[in-house]
Design an enzyme around this catalytic site. Structure first.
Site, mmCIF file in Angstrom:
data_model
loop_
_atom_site.group_PDB
_atom_site.id
_atom_site.type_symbol
_atom_site.label_atom_id
_atom_site.label_comp_id
_atom_site.label_asym_id
_atom_site.label_seq_id
_atom_site.Cartn_x
_atom_site.Cartn_y
_atom_site.Cartn_z
ATOM 1 N N ARG A 234 -54.817 -81.801 -84.179
ATOM 2 C CA ARG A 234 -55.551 -83.016 -84.561
ATOM 3 C C ARG A 234 -54.589 -83.951 -85.281
ATOM 4 O O ARG A 234 -53.726 -83.502 -86.040
ATOM 5 C CB ARG A 234 -56.735 -82.684 -85.485
ATOM 6 C CG ARG A 234 -57.956 -82.145 -84.772
ATOM 7 C CD ARG A 234 -58.613 -83.173 -83.857
ATOM 8 N NE ARG A 234 -59.760 -82.655 -83.146
ATOM 9 C CZ ARG A 234 -59.777 -82.215 -81.880
ATOM 10 N NH1 ARG A 234 -58.661 -82.207 -81.168
ATOM 11 N NH2 ARG A 234 -60.890 -81.797 -81.312
ATOM 12 N N HIS B 73 -54.203 -87.355 -75.598
ATOM 13 C CA HIS B 73 -55.218 -86.306 -75.810
ATOM 14 C C HIS B 73 -55.575 -85.603 -74.489
ATOM 15 O O HIS B 73 -56.739 -85.522 -74.100
ATOM 16 C CB HIS B 73 -56.479 -86.868 -76.483
ATOM 17 C CG HIS B 73 -57.279 -85.805 -77.189
ATOM 18 N ND1 HIS B 73 -57.946 -86.024 -78.360
ATOM 19 C CD2 HIS B 73 -57.501 -84.495 -76.882
ATOM 20 C CE1 HIS B 73 -58.557 -84.909 -78.746
ATOM 21 N NE2 HIS B 73 -58.290 -83.960 -77.861
HETATM 22 P P1 NAP Z 1 -59.639 -71.462 -83.744
HETATM 23 O O1 NAP Z 1 -59.746 -70.324 -82.790
HETATM 24 O O2 NAP Z 1 -60.750 -71.735 -84.679
HETATM 25 O O3 NAP Z 1 -58.278 -71.238 -84.574
HETATM 26 C C1 NAP Z 1 -57.950 -72.005 -85.674
HETATM 27 C C2 NAP Z 1 -56.757 -71.376 -86.354
HETATM 28 O O4 NAP Z 1 -56.374 -72.200 -87.459
HETATM 29 C C3 NAP Z 1 -57.060 -69.976 -86.924
HETATM 30 O O5 NAP Z 1 -55.954 -69.126 -86.760
HETATM 31 C C4 NAP Z 1 -57.277 -70.264 -88.403
HETATM 32 O O6 NAP Z 1 -56.968 -69.188 -89.256
HETATM 33 C C5 NAP Z 1 -56.296 -71.385 -88.626
HETATM 34 N N1 NAP Z 1 -56.652 -72.163 -89.809
HETATM 35 C C6 NAP Z 1 -57.773 -72.865 -90.058
HETATM 36 N N2 NAP Z 1 -57.735 -73.421 -91.280
HETATM 37 C C7 NAP Z 1 -56.552 -73.045 -91.821
HETATM 38 C C8 NAP Z 1 -55.929 -73.284 -93.075
HETATM 39 N N3 NAP Z 1 -56.523 -74.011 -94.036
HETATM 40 N N4 NAP Z 1 -54.714 -72.729 -93.295
HETATM 41 C C9 NAP Z 1 -54.124 -71.976 -92.350
HETATM 42 N N5 NAP Z 1 -54.650 -71.716 -91.128
HETATM 43 C C10 NAP Z 1 -55.858 -72.247 -90.878
HETATM 44 O O7 NAP Z 1 -59.380 -72.836 -82.964
HETATM 45 P P2 NAP Z 1 -58.727 -73.035 -81.511
HETATM 46 O O8 NAP Z 1 -59.745 -72.841 -80.465
HETATM 47 O O9 NAP Z 1 -57.469 -72.255 -81.440
HETATM 48 O O10 NAP Z 1 -58.428 -74.611 -81.570
HETATM 49 C C11 NAP Z 1 -57.540 -75.144 -82.542
HETATM 50 C C12 NAP Z 1 -57.654 -76.659 -82.548
HETATM 51 O O11 NAP Z 1 -57.044 -77.188 -81.376
HETATM 52 C C13 NAP Z 1 -59.072 -77.211 -82.483
HETATM 53 O O12 NAP Z 1 -59.695 -77.196 -83.745
HETATM 54 C C14 NAP Z 1 -58.837 -78.620 -81.994
HETATM 55 O O13 NAP Z 1 -58.633 -79.453 -83.106
HETATM 56 C C15 NAP Z 1 -57.534 -78.512 -81.190
HETATM 57 N N6 NAP Z 1 -57.736 -78.759 -79.744
HETATM 58 C C16 NAP Z 1 -57.041 -79.776 -79.160
HETATM 59 C C17 NAP Z 1 -57.186 -80.017 -77.795
HETATM 60 C C18 NAP Z 1 -56.388 -81.090 -77.117
HETATM 61 O O14 NAP Z 1 -56.620 -81.392 -75.947
HETATM 62 N N7 NAP Z 1 -55.412 -81.679 -77.775
HETATM 63 C C19 NAP Z 1 -58.045 -79.223 -77.029
HETATM 64 C C20 NAP Z 1 -58.733 -78.202 -77.670
HETATM 65 C C21 NAP Z 1 -58.583 -77.965 -79.027
HETATM 66 P P3 NAP Z 1 -57.805 -67.808 -89.207
HETATM 67 O O15 NAP Z 1 -57.365 -67.155 -87.913
HETATM 68 O O16 NAP Z 1 -57.320 -67.098 -90.383
HETATM 69 O O17 NAP Z 1 -59.244 -68.175 -89.224
#
Ligand code: NAP
Length: 304
Positions: free
Chosen positions: A219, A267
């Site tokens: 993000r 994006h």
């Molecule tokens: P997810 O499974 O919820 O994983 C989020 C990760 O971030 C987890 O490992 C979490 O730690 C870690 N995290 C959250 N808050 C944190 C903090 N304060 N300090 C350290 N680590 C932290 O999410 P995901 O499905 O992998 O997606 C990640 C992000 O990718 C989404 O939220 C979205 O913003 C982005 N995204 C972008 C696109 C694009 O096209 N550009 C597409 C899809 C998603 P824990 O494992 O300890 O909970």
């Protein structure tokens, strides 16, 4: 009959065949509609662009199912008291892995030098091997973990960092310092939450080795833009490939567009594909109807 309100009108064309098909395959007898009286709706399929913002009258609704992985635009909606599930979808994950691996290899191999070479310079400098290029992935969730394992399969030494303690992963402020100090390429795959906003600020950018590369498909708000521009100008950060921004589309006058060390992608790192995402939605509705726990529930207090 279960009633599903598809509340993302802009995406209806993609889902109007796929969602009923997936529900049929999951054995769920349901009607998918684009308009319904709130008190008749069992599930809401949702995207941030949806005009539906007040969930108060949906008193029978068992869950709101987001078509997006990132839920920062809905998680703080005080009217949303129903369970909220986010999207974790094989198509989304594959797309993200391809984007991250592609841009990592581009920077690792120094491809730009040869693709744009107006002086026809014969420069036989070989890049190091992947095993000599440490990569850090900030956020080891569904997407970060998949990218880390794809990069490891190419021999990149990958360090992961997450909020909670997990095997083979750094965490906490000390872990972040270590993860940044060791990384020649840093991939941001964190959600946007109050804790992650401006995570890459001037102080943390300065921890990275000079000339390090940043890939941000997470993000836009994860990075302090002014600090990144200053670090790029100073050469502290060598290149940044950015897919997400605080304002999208990225405004025409934004300095990222013309910065020689920045690549803007619009994006597109990973899209939710109807063919695979419809099955995730259908499985969650099947679970809801069977009284089983939902998949990919969002924790409102942590914000992701
Ligand atoms: P997810 O499974 O919820 O994983 C989020 C990760 O971030 C987890 O490992 C979490 O730690 C870690 N995290 C959250 N808050 C944190 C903090 N304060 N300090 C350290 N680590 C932290 O999410 P995901 O499905 O992998 O997606 C990640 C992000 O990718 C989404 O939220 C979205 O913003 C982005 N995204 C972008 C696109 C694009 O096209 N550009 C597409 C899809 C998603 P824990 O494992 O300890 O909970």
């Amino acid at each position: 009959m279960t009633t599903i309100l598809f509340a993302a009108p802009a995406l209806w064309a993609e889902y109007q065949t796929e969602l009923p098909k997936a529900l049929g395959e999951a054995g769920v007898a349901a009607e998918v509609v684009t308009d319904a009286l709130p008190e008749t709706v069992d599930y809401i399929v949702y995207a941030p662009s949806s005009p539906l913002q007040d969930f108060t009258p949906y008193n029978r609704t068992k869950a709101v199912l987001s078509l997006w992985a990132g839920v920062e635009r809905i998680v703080g909606n005080a009217t949303l008291t129903q369970p909220l599930c986010r999207m974790v979808d094989p198509g989304l994950t594959e797309g993200m892995v391809e984007w991250v691996v592609g841009h990592t290899l581009r920077h690792h191999l120094g491809m730009d030098r040869h693709i744009v070479n107006p002086g026809h310079v014969w420069d036989p400098t070989c890049p190091p091997l992947a095993r000599e290029r440490p990569v850090t992935v900030l956020g080891m969730g569904a997407l970060g973990a998949a990218c880390a394992s794809a990069l490891r399969a190419l021999n990149f030494p990958v360090t992961g960092w997450s909020r909670t303690e997990k095997p083979g992963c750094l965490h906490g402020e000390a872990g972040l310092t270590e993860a940044l100090q060791g990384a020649q390429i840093v991939v941001l795959l964190l959600p946007k939450t109050p804790e992650t906003e401006n995570l890459l600020n001037a102080e943390r950018l300065a921890l990275m080795p000079e000339g390090a590369v940043i890939l941000n498909p997470g993000r836009g708000a994860l990075i302090d833009d002014a600090a990144l521009l200053a670090a790029l100008d100073a050469g502290q950060i060598g290149q940044a490939t950015l897919d997400v921004f605080r304002v999208e589309p990225l405004p025409a006058e934004h300095p990222y567009w013309i910065h020689p060390r920045v690549t803007v992608t619009p994006h597109i790192a990973a899209d939710t594909r109807a063919s695979t995402a419809a099955r995730v939605i259908a499985e969650n509705i099947r679970r809801g109807e069977a009284g089983e726990p939902f998949l990919h529930l969002v924790d409102r207090t942590r914000g992701y």
